[in-house]
Design an enzyme around this catalytic site. Structure first.
Site, PDB file in Angstrom:
ATOM      1  N   TYR A  57      37.518  29.129   4.901  1.00 46.84           N
ATOM      2  CA  TYR A  57      38.546  30.032   5.445  1.00 46.84           C
ATOM      3  C   TYR A  57      39.923  29.362   5.428  1.00 46.84           C
ATOM      4  O   TYR A  57      40.932  30.018   5.144  1.00 46.84           O
ATOM      5  CB  TYR A  57      38.190  30.458   6.870  1.00 46.84           C
ATOM      6  CG  TYR A  57      36.866  31.177   6.986  1.00 46.84           C
ATOM      7  CD1 TYR A  57      36.488  32.151   6.067  1.00 46.84           C
ATOM      8  CD2 TYR A  57      35.984  30.886   8.023  1.00 46.84           C
ATOM      9  CE1 TYR A  57      35.269  32.805   6.171  1.00 46.84           C
ATOM     10  CE2 TYR A  57      34.765  31.538   8.136  1.00 46.84           C
ATOM     11  CZ  TYR A  57      34.415  32.481   7.206  1.00 46.84           C
ATOM     12  OH  TYR A  57      33.211  33.129   7.314  1.00 46.84           O
TER      13      TYR A  57
ATOM     14  N   ILE B 247      29.626  37.054   6.324  1.00 48.33           N
ATOM     15  CA  ILE B 247      29.683  36.628   4.911  1.00 48.33           C
ATOM     16  C   ILE B 247      28.540  35.646   4.728  1.00 48.33           C
ATOM     17  O   ILE B 247      28.343  34.755   5.560  1.00 48.33           O
ATOM     18  CB  ILE B 247      31.054  36.031   4.518  1.00 48.33           C
ATOM     19  CG1 ILE B 247      31.050  35.591   3.054  1.00 48.33           C
ATOM     20  CG2 ILE B 247      31.483  34.923   5.419  1.00 48.33           C
ATOM     21  CD1 ILE B 247      32.432  35.248   2.496  1.00 48.33           C
ATOM     22  N   ALA B 248      27.778  35.818   3.688  1.00 51.82           N
ATOM     23  CA  ALA B 248      26.651  34.908   3.446  1.00 51.82           C
ATOM     24  C   ALA B 248      26.350  34.846   1.960  1.00 51.82           C
ATOM     25  O   ALA B 248      26.529  35.817   1.226  1.00 51.82           O
ATOM     26  CB  ALA B 248      25.413  35.356   4.208  1.00 51.82           C
ATOM     27  N   VAL B 249      25.884  33.661   1.570  1.00 50.99           N
ATOM     28  CA  VAL B 249      25.502  33.412   0.182  1.00 50.99           C
ATOM     29  C   VAL B 249      24.095  32.820   0.196  1.00 50.99           C
ATOM     30  O   VAL B 249      23.760  31.991   1.063  1.00 50.99           O
ATOM     31  CB  VAL B 249      26.513  32.446  -0.488  1.00 50.99           C
ATOM     32  CG1 VAL B 249      26.029  31.990  -1.856  1.00 50.99           C
ATOM     33  CG2 VAL B 249      27.881  33.115  -0.590  1.00 50.99           C
TER      34      VAL B 249
ATOM     35  N   GLU C 271      35.383  35.274  13.664  1.00 50.19           N
ATOM     36  CA  GLU C 271      34.857  34.246  14.559  1.00 50.19           C
ATOM     37  C   GLU C 271      33.850  33.419  13.785  1.00 50.19           C
ATOM     38  O   GLU C 271      33.094  33.964  12.989  1.00 50.19           O
ATOM     39  CB  GLU C 271      34.125  34.879  15.754  1.00 50.19           C
ATOM     40  CG  GLU C 271      35.038  35.381  16.833  1.00 50.19           C
ATOM     41  CD  GLU C 271      35.016  36.892  16.917  1.00 50.19           C
ATOM     42  OE1 GLU C 271      34.128  37.511  16.303  1.00 50.19           O
ATOM     43  OE2 GLU C 271      35.901  37.456  17.574  1.00 50.19           O
TER      44      GLU C 271
ATOM     45  N   ASN D 165      30.285  25.061  12.149  1.00 46.76           N
ATOM     46  CA  ASN D 165      30.152  25.534  10.760  1.00 46.76           C
ATOM     47  C   ASN D 165      31.331  25.051   9.922  1.00 46.76           C
ATOM     48  O   ASN D 165      32.203  25.811   9.481  1.00 46.76           O
ATOM     49  CB  ASN D 165      30.058  27.063  10.748  1.00 46.76           C
ATOM     50  CG  ASN D 165      29.497  27.601   9.446  1.00 46.76           C
ATOM     51  OD1 ASN D 165      29.406  26.862   8.469  1.00 46.76           O
ATOM     52  ND2 ASN D 165      29.129  28.869   9.440  1.00 46.76           N
TER      53      ASN D 165
HETATM   54  N1  COA Z   1      30.758  22.047   3.371  1.00 50.46           N
HETATM   55  C1  COA Z   1      32.073  21.792   3.161  1.00 50.46           C
HETATM   56  N2  COA Z   1      32.919  22.667   2.549  1.00 50.46           N
HETATM   57  C2  COA Z   1      32.400  23.832   2.138  1.00 50.46           C
HETATM   58  C3  COA Z   1      31.038  24.167   2.325  1.00 50.46           C
HETATM   59  C4  COA Z   1      30.201  23.208   2.958  1.00 50.46           C
HETATM   60  N3  COA Z   1      28.893  23.444   3.198  1.00 50.46           N
HETATM   61  N4  COA Z   1      30.818  25.418   1.823  1.00 50.46           N
HETATM   62  C5  COA Z   1      32.012  25.832   1.332  1.00 50.46           C
HETATM   63  N5  COA Z   1      32.967  24.891   1.519  1.00 50.46           N
HETATM   64  C6  COA Z   1      34.396  24.980   1.164  1.00 50.46           C
HETATM   65  C7  COA Z   1      34.688  24.000   0.056  1.00 50.46           C
HETATM   66  O1  COA Z   1      36.082  23.709   0.135  1.00 50.46           O
HETATM   67  C8  COA Z   1      34.380  24.842  -1.168  1.00 50.46           C
HETATM   68  O2  COA Z   1      35.024  24.402  -2.335  1.00 50.46           O
HETATM   69  P1  COA Z   1      34.311  23.253  -3.258  1.00 50.46           P
HETATM   70  O3  COA Z   1      32.893  23.688  -3.484  1.00 50.46           O
HETATM   71  O4  COA Z   1      35.153  23.286  -4.497  1.00 50.46           O
HETATM   72  O5  COA Z   1      34.395  21.991  -2.478  1.00 50.46           O
HETATM   73  C9  COA Z   1      34.982  26.167  -0.772  1.00 50.46           C
HETATM   74  O6  COA Z   1      34.685  26.284   0.624  1.00 50.46           O
HETATM   75  C10 COA Z   1      34.444  27.361  -1.540  1.00 50.46           C
HETATM   76  O7  COA Z   1      33.033  27.418  -1.415  1.00 50.46           O
HETATM   77  P2  COA Z   1      32.155  28.562  -2.103  1.00 50.46           P
HETATM   78  O8  COA Z   1      31.306  27.958  -3.197  1.00 50.46           O
HETATM   79  O9  COA Z   1      33.005  29.723  -2.489  1.00 50.46           O
HETATM   80  O10 COA Z   1      31.235  28.985  -0.860  1.00 50.46           O
HETATM   81  P3  COA Z   1      29.687  29.425  -0.903  1.00 50.46           P
HETATM   82  O11 COA Z   1      29.511  30.467  -1.951  1.00 50.46           O
HETATM   83  O12 COA Z   1      28.830  28.229  -0.961  1.00 50.46           O
HETATM   84  O13 COA Z   1      29.537  30.143   0.530  1.00 50.46           O
HETATM   85  C11 COA Z   1      29.225  30.159   2.928  1.00 50.46           C
HETATM   86  C12 COA Z   1      30.016  29.545   1.734  1.00 50.46           C
HETATM   87  C13 COA Z   1      29.807  29.577   4.227  1.00 50.46           C
HETATM   88  C14 COA Z   1      29.367  31.670   2.925  1.00 50.46           C
HETATM   89  C15 COA Z   1      27.724  29.743   2.759  1.00 50.46           C
HETATM   90  O14 COA Z   1      27.599  28.356   2.982  1.00 50.46           O
HETATM   91  C16 COA Z   1      26.789  30.466   3.691  1.00 50.46           C
HETATM   92  O15 COA Z   1      26.266  31.548   3.371  1.00 50.46           O
HETATM   93  N6  COA Z   1      26.511  29.869   4.876  1.00 50.46           N
HETATM   94  C17 COA Z   1      25.595  30.476   5.846  1.00 50.46           C
HETATM   95  C18 COA Z   1      26.188  31.699   6.446  1.00 50.46           C
HETATM   96  C19 COA Z   1      27.500  31.399   7.166  1.00 50.46           C
HETATM   97  O16 COA Z   1      27.629  30.403   7.851  1.00 50.46           O
HETATM   98  N7  COA Z   1      28.481  32.304   7.013  1.00 50.46           N
HETATM   99  C20 COA Z   1      29.767  32.191   7.666  1.00 50.46           C
HETATM  100  C21 COA Z   1      29.661  32.806   9.017  1.00 50.46           C
HETATM  101  S1  COA Z   1      31.251  32.866   9.848  1.00 50.46           S
END
Ligand code: COA
Length: 165
Positions: free
Chosen positions: A119, A74-76, A107, A112
């Site tokens: 999750y 999953i990635a954004v 996993e 992270n």
């Molecule tokens: N630090 C702390 N909490 C976080 C966070 C961060 N960097 N990113 C997400 N969260 C938590 C928070 O509770 C957040 O809610 P809030 O913004 O109201 O506080 C909640 O998750 C929902 O976040 P959301 O906006 O839906 O997530 P995102 O669209 O920013 O995507 C990832 C989250 C992890 C997919 C993104 O940071 C990413 O692409 N990271 C790199 C790739 C990665 O690590 N993927 C997971 C591999 S297992």
């Protein structure tokens, strides 16, 4: 300027160039094109795109192994984080699988914390670890599960639950 609404839809092969761009921005050790092609070719999986207009802002890859759904990736896009895109992808997945008995696992790198927080919001719980799972830096993976039991604070249908120390 009026922004298009976020649209969650199935990934297609035509999305691959944009997937690779986001993947390379998101991970130090990105998946290869071949890994995405393999996942998209599995008819039992659920692979979703988060689109704004024609622009792919994020994606989720989930494979089914027997009775268990594995979130593989999953990635954004970094420029669009903390805007609920990963949340929309996870909700889209749960909605499409539409099975109260479904068990999900994944996993995640123990460092992270953002992903782990995301999750946990969806009732995934830490249930053990894989030592030195990530070859690039030798980091451990935390194993997480979301099951009918974890939704109500129990563990009885989580395989080999062990504290994620
Ligand atoms: N630090 C702390 N909490 C976080 C966070 C961060 N960097 N990113 C997400 N969260 C938590 C928070 O509770 C957040 O809610 P809030 O913004 O109201 O506080 C909640 O998750 C929902 O976040 P959301 O906006 O839906 O997530 P995102 O669209 O920013 O995507 C990832 C989250 C992890 C997919 C993104 O940071 C990413 O692409 N990271 C790199 C790739 C990665 O690590 N993927 C997971 C591999 S297992």
């Amino acid at each position: 300027m009026i922004h298009d609404a976020l649209n969650i839809r199935r990934l297609t092969y035509a999305d691959l160039p944009q997937i690779i761009t986001v993947e390379r921005r998101a991970f130090p050790t990105p998946w290869s094109l071949a890994m995405f092609v393999l996942e998209l070719s599995k008819t039992s999986g659920v692979c979703l795109a988060a689109m704004r207009g024609e622009t792919l802002l994020g994606y989720l890859i989930c494979s089914r192994y027997d009775t268990v759904w594995h979130i593989m990736n999953i990635a954004v896009d970094p420029a669009h984080r903390r805007a609920g895109i990963a949340t929309a992808l996870i909700e889209g997945l749960i909605e499409r699988i539409d099975d109260a008995a479904a068990r999900y696992t994944l996993e995640v790198r123990e460092s992270n914390v953002g992903a782990i927080a995301l999750y946990e919001r969806y009732d995934f719980r830490k249930a053990g670890r894989r030592r030195r799972y990530y070859q690039d830096n030798g980091e451990d993976a935390v194993i997480m599960w979301r099951t009918p039991s974890t939704l109500v604070g129990r563990w009885d249908d989580v395989p080999n639950p062990a504290p994620a120390r």
